[in-house]
Write a protein that holds these residues in place. Sequence first.
Motif, PDB file in Angstrom:
ATOM      1  N   ALA A 178      72.275  -1.775  70.105  1.00 53.50           N
ATOM      2  CA  ALA A 178      70.909  -1.619  69.618  1.00 53.50           C
ATOM      3  C   ALA A 178      70.863  -0.678  68.413  1.00 53.50           C
ATOM      4  CB  ALA A 178      70.012  -1.092  70.733  1.00 53.50           C
ATOM      5  N   ALA A 179      71.649   0.397  68.479  1.00 49.70           N
ATOM      6  CA  ALA A 179      71.676   1.351  67.369  1.00 49.70           C
ATOM      7  C   ALA A 179      72.255   0.716  66.113  1.00 49.70           C
ATOM      8  CB  ALA A 179      72.492   2.584  67.769  1.00 49.70           C
ATOM      9  N   VAL A 180      73.301  -0.067  66.270  1.00 49.34           N
ATOM     10  CA  VAL A 180      73.922  -0.719  65.110  1.00 49.34           C
ATOM     11  C   VAL A 180      72.946  -1.699  64.459  1.00 49.34           C
ATOM     12  CG1 VAL A 180      75.736  -2.332  64.404  1.00 49.34           C
ATOM     13  CG2 VAL A 180      76.278  -0.438  65.947  1.00 49.34           C
ATOM     14  N   ALA A 181      72.217  -2.446  65.283  1.00 49.90           N
ATOM     15  CA  ALA A 181      71.249  -3.398  64.732  1.00 49.90           C
ATOM     16  C   ALA A 181      70.187  -2.680  63.903  1.00 49.90           C
ATOM     17  CB  ALA A 181      70.605  -4.195  65.866  1.00 49.90           C
ATOM     18  N   ARG A 182      69.710  -1.543  64.407  1.00 47.01           N
ATOM     19  CA  ARG A 182      68.704  -0.787  63.656  1.00 47.01           C
ATOM     20  C   ARG A 182      69.317  -0.174  62.396  1.00 47.01           C
ATOM     21  NH1 ARG A 182      67.762   1.330  68.761  1.00 47.01           N
ATOM     22  NH2 ARG A 182      68.392   3.430  68.090  1.00 47.01           N
ATOM     23  N   ALA A 183      70.566   0.267  62.509  1.00 50.66           N
ATOM     24  CA  ALA A 183      71.230   0.856  61.353  1.00 50.66           C
ATOM     25  C   ALA A 183      71.405  -0.174  60.244  1.00 50.66           C
ATOM     26  CB  ALA A 183      72.594   1.422  61.764  1.00 50.66           C
ATOM     27  N   GLN A 184      71.655  -1.409  60.608  1.00 52.10           N
ATOM     28  CA  GLN A 184      71.804  -2.464  59.604  1.00 52.10           C
ATOM     29  C   GLN A 184      70.487  -2.755  58.898  1.00 52.10           C
ATOM     30  OE1 GLN A 184      73.727  -5.429  62.212  1.00 52.10           O
ATOM     31  NE2 GLN A 184      75.518  -5.322  60.853  1.00 52.10           N
ATOM     32  N   ASP A 185      69.391  -2.342  59.518  1.00 51.15           N
ATOM     33  CA  ASP A 185      68.076  -2.468  58.884  1.00 51.15           C
ATOM     34  C   ASP A 185      67.704  -1.226  58.097  1.00 51.15           C
ATOM     35  OD1 ASP A 185      67.634  -5.031  59.830  1.00 51.15           O
ATOM     36  OD2 ASP A 185      66.695  -4.338  61.690  1.00 51.15           O
ATOM     37  N   GLY A 186      68.648  -0.297  57.972  1.00 52.94           N
ATOM     38  CA  GLY A 186      68.414   0.890  57.163  1.00 52.94           C
ATOM     39  C   GLY A 186      68.009   2.135  57.919  1.00 52.94           C
ATOM     40  N   ASP A 187      68.057   2.116  59.235  1.00 52.62           N
ATOM     41  CA  ASP A 187      67.664   3.270  60.035  1.00 52.62           C
ATOM     42  C   ASP A 187      68.830   4.273  60.086  1.00 52.62           C
ATOM     43  OD1 ASP A 187      67.036   5.098  62.059  1.00 52.62           O
ATOM     44  OD2 ASP A 187      65.951   3.600  63.242  1.00 52.62           O
ATOM     45  N   GLU A 188      68.715   5.372  59.346  1.00 52.74           N
ATOM     46  CA  GLU A 188      69.789   6.356  59.277  1.00 52.74           C
ATOM     47  C   GLU A 188      69.974   7.087  60.606  1.00 52.74           C
ATOM     48  OE1 GLU A 188      69.184   8.966  56.009  1.00 52.74           O
ATOM     49  OE2 GLU A 188      69.316   7.383  54.500  1.00 52.74           O
ATOM     50  N   THR A 189      68.897   7.306  61.333  1.00 54.84           N
ATOM     51  CA  THR A 189      69.009   7.954  62.634  1.00 54.84           C
ATOM     52  C   THR A 189      69.810   7.085  63.597  1.00 54.84           C
ATOM     53  OG1 THR A 189      66.897   9.096  62.325  1.00 54.84           O
ATOM     54  CG2 THR A 189      67.723   8.890  64.584  1.00 54.84           C
ATOM     55  N   ALA A 190      69.584   5.785  63.531  1.00 52.15           N
ATOM     56  CA  ALA A 190      70.315   4.863  64.391  1.00 52.15           C
ATOM     57  C   ALA A 190      71.807   4.876  64.044  1.00 52.15           C
ATOM     58  CB  ALA A 190      69.757   3.455  64.257  1.00 52.15           C
ATOM     59  N   PHE A 191      72.122   4.983  62.749  1.00 48.14           N
ATOM     60  CA  PHE A 191      73.531   5.052  62.358  1.00 48.14           C
ATOM     61  C   PHE A 191      74.172   6.310  62.925  1.00 48.14           C
ATOM     62  CE2 PHE A 191      77.093   6.130  59.605  1.00 48.14           C
ATOM     63  CZ  PHE A 191      77.764   4.914  59.527  1.00 48.14           C
ATOM     64  N   ALA A 192      73.425   7.413  62.919  1.00 48.07           N
ATOM     65  CA  ALA A 192      73.937   8.665  63.488  1.00 48.07           C
ATOM     66  C   ALA A 192      74.198   8.512  64.979  1.00 48.07           C
ATOM     67  CB  ALA A 192      72.950   9.803  63.231  1.00 48.07           C
ATOM     68  N   ILE A 193      73.343   7.771  65.679  1.00 48.37           N
ATOM     69  CA  ILE A 193      73.544   7.527  67.111  1.00 48.37           C
ATOM     70  C   ILE A 193      74.824   6.729  67.328  1.00 48.37           C
ATOM     71  CG2 ILE A 193      72.648   6.299  69.127  1.00 48.37           C
ATOM     72  CD1 ILE A 193      69.819   6.982  68.092  1.00 48.37           C
ATOM     73  N   ALA A 194      75.004   5.690  66.527  1.00 47.31           N
ATOM     74  CA  ALA A 194      76.218   4.879  66.626  1.00 47.31           C
ATOM     75  C   ALA A 194      77.456   5.729  66.364  1.00 47.31           C
ATOM     76  CB  ALA A 194      76.153   3.708  65.653  1.00 47.31           C
ATOM     77  N   TYR A 195      77.356   6.590  65.384  1.00 47.76           N
ATOM     78  CA  TYR A 195      78.479   7.477  65.063  1.00 47.76           C
ATOM     79  C   TYR A 195      78.816   8.380  66.251  1.00 47.76           C
ATOM     80  CZ  TYR A 195      80.980  11.392  62.924  1.00 47.76           C
ATOM     81  OH  TYR A 195      81.887  12.382  62.642  1.00 47.76           O
ATOM     82  N   ARG A 196      77.800   8.978  66.867  1.00 52.36           N
ATOM     83  CA  ARG A 196      78.045   9.897  67.984  1.00 52.36           C
ATOM     84  C   ARG A 196      78.669   9.181  69.174  1.00 52.36           C
ATOM     85  NH1 ARG A 196      73.023  12.152  66.368  1.00 52.36           N
ATOM     86  NH2 ARG A 196      71.917  10.962  67.971  1.00 52.36           N
ATOM     87  N   ILE A 197      78.331   7.911  69.371  1.00 48.22           N
ATOM     88  CA  ILE A 197      78.897   7.158  70.490  1.00 48.22           C
ATOM     89  C   ILE A 197      80.354   6.788  70.226  1.00 48.22           C
ATOM     90  CG2 ILE A 197      78.766   4.983  71.775  1.00 48.22           C
ATOM     91  CD1 ILE A 197      75.729   5.085  71.407  1.00 48.22           C
ATOM     92  N   VAL A 198      80.640   6.376  69.008  1.00 41.08           N
ATOM     93  CA  VAL A 198      81.963   5.833  68.689  1.00 41.08           C
ATOM     94  C   VAL A 198      82.976   6.895  68.295  1.00 41.08           C
ATOM     95  CG1 VAL A 198      83.205   4.338  67.058  1.00 41.08           C
ATOM     96  CG2 VAL A 198      81.027   3.596  68.030  1.00 41.08           C
ATOM     97  N   GLN A 199      82.532   7.935  67.607  1.00 41.68           N
ATOM     98  CA  GLN A 199      83.456   8.889  66.997  1.00 41.68           C
ATOM     99  C   GLN A 199      84.437   9.564  67.966  1.00 41.68           C
ATOM    100  OE1 GLN A 199      84.624   9.558  64.258  1.00 41.68           O
ATOM    101  NE2 GLN A 199      85.068  11.739  63.967  1.00 41.68           N
ATOM    102  N   PRO A 200      84.030  10.023  69.156  1.00 40.76           N
ATOM    103  CA  PRO A 200      85.014  10.698  70.019  1.00 40.76           C
ATOM    104  C   PRO A 200      86.227   9.841  70.338  1.00 40.76           C
ATOM    105  CG  PRO A 200      82.793  11.142  70.791  1.00 40.76           C
ATOM    106  CD  PRO A 200      82.665  10.080  69.735  1.00 40.76           C
ATOM    107  N   GLY A 201      85.988   8.592  70.721  1.00 41.46           N
ATOM    108  CA  GLY A 201      87.106   7.712  71.034  1.00 41.46           C
ATOM    109  C   GLY A 201      87.913   7.361  69.806  1.00 41.46           C
ATOM    110  N   LEU A 202      87.223   7.131  68.684  1.00 39.74           N
ATOM    111  CA  LEU A 202      87.915   6.788  67.447  1.00 39.74           C
ATOM    112  C   LEU A 202      88.801   7.942  66.993  1.00 39.74           C
ATOM    113  CD1 LEU A 202      87.723   4.174  65.736  1.00 39.74           C
ATOM    114  CD2 LEU A 202      86.259   5.452  64.164  1.00 39.74           C
ATOM    115  N   LEU A 203      88.289   9.157  67.114  1.00 39.40           N
ATOM    116  CA  LEU A 203      89.059  10.329  66.699  1.00 39.40           C
ATOM    117  C   LEU A 203      90.271  10.528  67.615  1.00 39.40           C
ATOM    118  CD1 LEU A 203      89.054  12.570  64.580  1.00 39.40           C
ATOM    119  CD2 LEU A 203      87.709  13.964  66.155  1.00 39.40           C
TER     120      LEU A 203
END
Length: 213
Positions: A19-44
């Motif tokens: 859901a966050a990624v879909a909103r981020a693709q529509d330009g929602d910067e807050t949603a992109f930040a949410i996606a980042y917080r979910i993915v970043q720990p595992g990615l790092l």
Amino acid sequence: MGQVRQPRRTQTRDGELGAAVARAQDGDETAFAIAYRIVQPGLLGYLRGIVGDDAEDVASDAWLEIARTLGRFKGDGAGFRGWTATIARHRALDHLRRQRVRPRAGGTEQDVLDLAGPHSTHEQALESLSTERALELVRGLPRDQAEAVLLRVVVGLDGPAAARVLGKRPGAVRTAAHRGLKRLARQLGIGGEADERVTDVTDADSRTLGKSR
């Protein structure tokens, strides 16, 4: 042979991530930040297992590309997790080629002794994987096993998604992850009990191995 199961916590959060990624693709910067917080720990955690101390720099490069190409992504939360892992892996391999280095070898024998106590069980071994030294042990595995363990346990990908990231068959990735976890258990001083139970990877695994201290 059993299978390494995708952590339940990852599965639960993938709905929120999609859901966050879909909103981020529509330009929602807050949603992109949410996606980042979910993915970043595992990615790092995954990148630490490949490039060690340079993981944060490589992750930054990967996120720049992720942000730049976000509009091209099509899929759900689980798909986004795999897509970002693919980008991060490419950046990591580019980094290793530039530096002309290979992933560093695993920890010393004393490191292993420090990680495992006298009454170790499989669960204690997995809990030990919350340490930075454990990622050193993962880097000491054969490359195919290390990446399979990192993608399955740290990033939280299922077998087919991990296989797509690595460009291999799902069965090959399952086998590599199984062998890698068994090898880690042996290094941590765990006996035959771990050989039978090592494929029962649950939510606790992603909470430990995927985070740094």
